[in-house]
Design a protein around this motif. Sequence first.
Motif, PDB file in Angstrom:
ATOM      1  N   ALA A   1       0.861  -1.183   0.000  1.00 53.49           N
ATOM      2  CA  ALA A   1       0.000   0.000   0.000  1.00 53.49           C
ATOM      3  C   ALA A   1       0.896   1.230   0.000  1.00 53.49           C
ATOM      4  O   ALA A   1       1.929   1.262   0.676  1.00 53.49           O
ATOM      5  CB  ALA A   1      -0.897  -0.013   1.236  1.00 53.49           C
ATOM      6  N   MET A   2       0.513   2.241  -0.782  1.00 54.37           N
ATOM      7  CA  MET A   2       1.328   3.455  -0.851  1.00 54.37           C
ATOM      8  C   MET A   2       0.557   4.578  -1.531  1.00 54.37           C
ATOM      9  O   MET A   2      -0.499   4.362  -2.109  1.00 54.37           O
ATOM     10  CB  MET A   2       2.632   3.211  -1.602  1.00 54.37           C
ATOM     11  N   ARG A   3       1.136   5.763  -1.467  1.00 49.72           N
ATOM     12  CA  ARG A   3       0.649   6.917  -2.216  1.00 49.72           C
ATOM     13  C   ARG A   3       1.627   7.121  -3.360  1.00 49.72           C
ATOM     14  O   ARG A   3       2.836   7.126  -3.152  1.00 49.72           O
ATOM     15  CB  ARG A   3       0.623   8.149  -1.325  1.00 49.72           C
ATOM     16  N   MET A   4       1.090   7.257  -4.583  1.00 50.49           N
ATOM     17  CA  MET A   4       1.968   7.397  -5.735  1.00 50.49           C
ATOM     18  C   MET A   4       1.248   8.080  -6.888  1.00 50.49           C
ATOM     19  O   MET A   4       0.028   8.197  -6.884  1.00 50.49           O
ATOM     20  CB  MET A   4       2.480   6.020  -6.191  1.00 50.49           C
ATOM     21  N   ASP A   5       2.029   8.526  -7.857  1.00 53.77           N
ATOM     22  CA  ASP A   5       1.493   9.040  -9.105  1.00 53.77           C
ATOM     23  C   ASP A   5       1.526   7.901 -10.111  1.00 53.77           C
ATOM     24  O   ASP A   5       2.527   7.187 -10.224  1.00 53.77           O
ATOM     25  CB  ASP A   5       2.316  10.213  -9.622  1.00 53.77           C
ATOM     26  N   VAL A   6       0.421   7.719 -10.839  1.00 56.63           N
ATOM     27  CA  VAL A   6       0.280   6.631 -11.792  1.00 56.63           C
ATOM     28  C   VAL A   6      -0.102   7.216 -13.143  1.00 56.63           C
ATOM     29  O   VAL A   6      -0.975   8.089 -13.224  1.00 56.63           O
ATOM     30  CB  VAL A   6      -0.821   5.640 -11.327  1.00 56.63           C
ATOM     31  N   ARG A   7       0.562   6.764 -14.204  1.00 64.08           N
ATOM     32  CA  ARG A   7       0.203   7.221 -15.555  1.00 64.08           C
ATOM     33  C   ARG A   7      -1.249   6.871 -15.853  1.00 64.08           C
ATOM     34  O   ARG A   7      -1.788   5.915 -15.315  1.00 64.08           O
ATOM     35  CB  ARG A   7       1.097   6.554 -16.598  1.00 64.08           C
ATOM     36  N   VAL A   8      -1.855   7.640 -16.747  1.00 63.22           N
ATOM     37  CA  VAL A   8      -3.222   7.375 -17.192  1.00 63.22           C
ATOM     38  C   VAL A   8      -3.157   7.038 -18.676  1.00 63.22           C
ATOM     39  O   VAL A   8      -2.714   7.857 -19.474  1.00 63.22           O
ATOM     40  CB  VAL A   8      -4.136   8.600 -16.935  1.00 63.22           C
ATOM     41  N   GLY A   9      -3.569   5.810 -19.030  1.00 63.15           N
ATOM     42  CA  GLY A   9      -3.508   5.370 -20.427  1.00 63.15           C
ATOM     43  C   GLY A   9      -4.427   6.167 -21.332  1.00 63.15           C
ATOM     44  O   GLY A   9      -4.096   6.448 -22.471  1.00 63.15           O
ATOM     45  N   ASP A  10      -5.589   6.556 -20.814  1.00 62.12           N
ATOM     46  CA  ASP A  10      -6.566   7.346 -21.557  1.00 62.12           C
ATOM     47  C   ASP A  10      -7.187   8.314 -20.549  1.00 62.12           C
ATOM     48  O   ASP A  10      -7.941   7.886 -19.678  1.00 62.12           O
ATOM     49  CB  ASP A  10      -7.625   6.435 -22.166  1.00 62.12           C
ATOM     50  N   PRO A  11      -6.847   9.603 -20.618  1.00 56.22           N
ATOM     51  CA  PRO A  11      -7.341  10.565 -19.626  1.00 56.22           C
ATOM     52  C   PRO A  11      -8.850  10.586 -19.440  1.00 56.22           C
ATOM     53  O   PRO A  11      -9.341  10.942 -18.377  1.00 56.22           O
ATOM     54  CB  PRO A  11      -6.830  11.910 -20.152  1.00 56.22           C
ATOM     55  N   SER A  12      -9.614  10.138 -20.434  1.00 63.27           N
ATOM     56  CA  SER A  12     -11.072  10.156 -20.295  1.00 63.27           C
ATOM     57  C   SER A  12     -11.567   9.182 -19.219  1.00 63.27           C
ATOM     58  O   SER A  12     -12.700   9.316 -18.756  1.00 63.27           O
ATOM     59  CB  SER A  12     -11.753   9.855 -21.631  1.00 63.27           C
ATOM     60  N   VAL A  13     -10.737   8.219 -18.787  1.00 67.94           N
ATOM     61  CA  VAL A  13     -11.183   7.293 -17.742  1.00 67.94           C
ATOM     62  C   VAL A  13     -11.380   8.011 -16.408  1.00 67.94           C
ATOM     63  O   VAL A  13     -12.053   7.495 -15.518  1.00 67.94           O
ATOM     64  CB  VAL A  13     -10.247   6.067 -17.553  1.00 67.94           C
ATOM     65  N   LEU A  14     -10.812   9.211 -16.279  1.00 65.00           N
ATOM     66  CA  LEU A  14     -10.962   9.981 -15.038  1.00 65.00           C
ATOM     67  C   LEU A  14     -12.143  10.946 -15.088  1.00 65.00           C
ATOM     68  O   LEU A  14     -12.410  11.637 -14.105  1.00 65.00           O
ATOM     69  CB  LEU A  14      -9.673  10.742 -14.718  1.00 65.00           C
ATOM     70  N   ASP A  15     -12.855  10.983 -16.217  1.00 58.92           N
ATOM     71  CA  ASP A  15     -14.048  11.835 -16.317  1.00 58.92           C
ATOM     72  C   ASP A  15     -15.053  11.408 -15.250  1.00 58.92           C
ATOM     73  O   ASP A  15     -15.358  10.222 -15.109  1.00 58.92           O
ATOM     74  CB  ASP A  15     -14.685  11.736 -17.702  1.00 58.92           C
ATOM     75  N   GLY A  16     -15.529  12.348 -14.496  1.00 59.11           N
ATOM     76  CA  GLY A  16     -16.522  12.055 -13.470  1.00 59.11           C
ATOM     77  C   GLY A  16     -15.938  11.600 -12.149  1.00 59.11           C
ATOM     78  O   GLY A  16     -16.672  11.316 -11.208  1.00 59.11           O
ATOM     79  N   VAL A  17     -14.605  11.493 -12.051  1.00 59.72           N
ATOM     80  CA  VAL A  17     -13.960  11.102 -10.799  1.00 59.72           C
ATOM     81  C   VAL A  17     -13.426  12.365 -10.132  1.00 59.72           C
ATOM     82  O   VAL A  17     -12.768  13.178 -10.763  1.00 59.72           O
ATOM     83  CB  VAL A  17     -12.802  10.105 -11.045  1.00 59.72           C
ATOM     84  N   ALA A  18     -13.729  12.538  -8.849  1.00 60.78           N
ATOM     85  CA  ALA A  18     -13.294  13.731  -8.117  1.00 60.78           C
ATOM     86  C   ALA A  18     -12.293  13.350  -7.033  1.00 60.78           C
ATOM     87  O   ALA A  18     -12.345  12.231  -6.499  1.00 60.78           O
ATOM     88  CB  ALA A  18     -14.507  14.417  -7.480  1.00 60.78           C
ATOM     89  N   PRO A  19     -11.378  14.269  -6.705  1.00 54.59           N
ATOM     90  CA  PRO A  19     -10.454  13.993  -5.605  1.00 54.59           C
ATOM     91  C   PRO A  19     -11.216  13.578  -4.346  1.00 54.59           C
ATOM     92  O   PRO A  19     -12.229  14.179  -3.999  1.00 54.59           O
ATOM     93  CB  PRO A  19      -9.734  15.325  -5.419  1.00 54.59           C
ATOM     94  N   GLY A  20     -10.731  12.503  -3.713  1.00 60.52           N
ATOM     95  CA  GLY A  20     -11.363  11.973  -2.519  1.00 60.52           C
ATOM     96  C   GLY A  20     -12.284  10.798  -2.802  1.00 60.52           C
ATOM     97  O   GLY A  20     -12.702  10.096  -1.880  1.00 60.52           O
ATOM     98  N   ASP A  21     -12.609  10.546  -4.085  1.00 67.80           N
ATOM     99  CA  ASP A  21     -13.467   9.412  -4.430  1.00 67.80           C
ATOM    100  C   ASP A  21     -12.747   8.096  -4.138  1.00 67.80           C
ATOM    101  O   ASP A  21     -11.553   7.944  -4.434  1.00 67.80           O
ATOM    102  CB  ASP A  21     -13.863   9.433  -5.908  1.00 67.80           C
ATOM    103  N   THR A  22     -13.472   7.143  -3.573  1.00 68.89           N
ATOM    104  CA  THR A  22     -12.971   5.799  -3.316  1.00 68.89           C
ATOM    105  C   THR A  22     -13.347   4.949  -4.511  1.00 68.89           C
ATOM    106  O   THR A  22     -14.521   4.824  -4.851  1.00 68.89           O
ATOM    107  CB  THR A  22     -13.612   5.240  -2.031  1.00 68.89           C
ATOM    108  N   VAL A  23     -12.334   4.376  -5.167  1.00 69.58           N
ATOM    109  CA  VAL A  23     -12.555   3.713  -6.447  1.00 69.58           C
ATOM    110  C   VAL A  23     -11.718   2.439  -6.585  1.00 69.58           C
ATOM    111  O   VAL A  23     -10.830   2.174  -5.794  1.00 69.58           O
ATOM    112  CB  VAL A  23     -12.212   4.663  -7.622  1.00 69.58           C
ATOM    113  N   VAL A  24     -12.031   1.707  -7.651  1.00 65.46           N
ATOM    114  CA  VAL A  24     -11.190   0.603  -8.112  1.00 65.46           C
ATOM    115  C   VAL A  24     -10.523   1.088  -9.383  1.00 65.46           C
ATOM    116  O   VAL A  24     -11.204   1.492 -10.332  1.00 65.46           O
ATOM    117  CB  VAL A  24     -12.018  -0.661  -8.408  1.00 65.46           C
TER     118      VAL A  24
END
Length: 119
Positions: A55-78
């Motif tokens: 478990a850690m805090r890290m920056d992860v590349r995004v293969g397609d930025p549109s996958v983050l559409d509708g996701v807000a900071p603090g959201d608990t996700v898979v």
Amino acid sequence: MTRALASLAVLFVAGCASEPEVPPTVEMRGVYLGPRFDGEAASVDHEAIGDRMPAMRMDVRVGDPSVLDGVAPGDTVVFRVDSVSLTTIWGVEPLPPGTTLDLYDPEADTSGSRLVAPE
């Protein structure tokens, strides 16, 4: 006829090139902390991934930025991440409200490493 086939082949290849090829993925549960590097990456706080990554805090590349559409900071996700490198997000789905996560705890860390908070 040959020109028509060649034109179709060029259009097919061009169309395929615009879609990112998604590799096999694994699930990583965590909290989305926000975008990084002009949306090319996401800062996340995630649970361990089996015996492959703690478990850690890290920056992860995004293969397609549109996958983050509708996701807000603090959201608990898979996050669905590349199963080989575990360093590229290819999908995001919300977790049910009240989901408990086993995230990195700097108070319990005895490894001597230091968690760096995102900017």
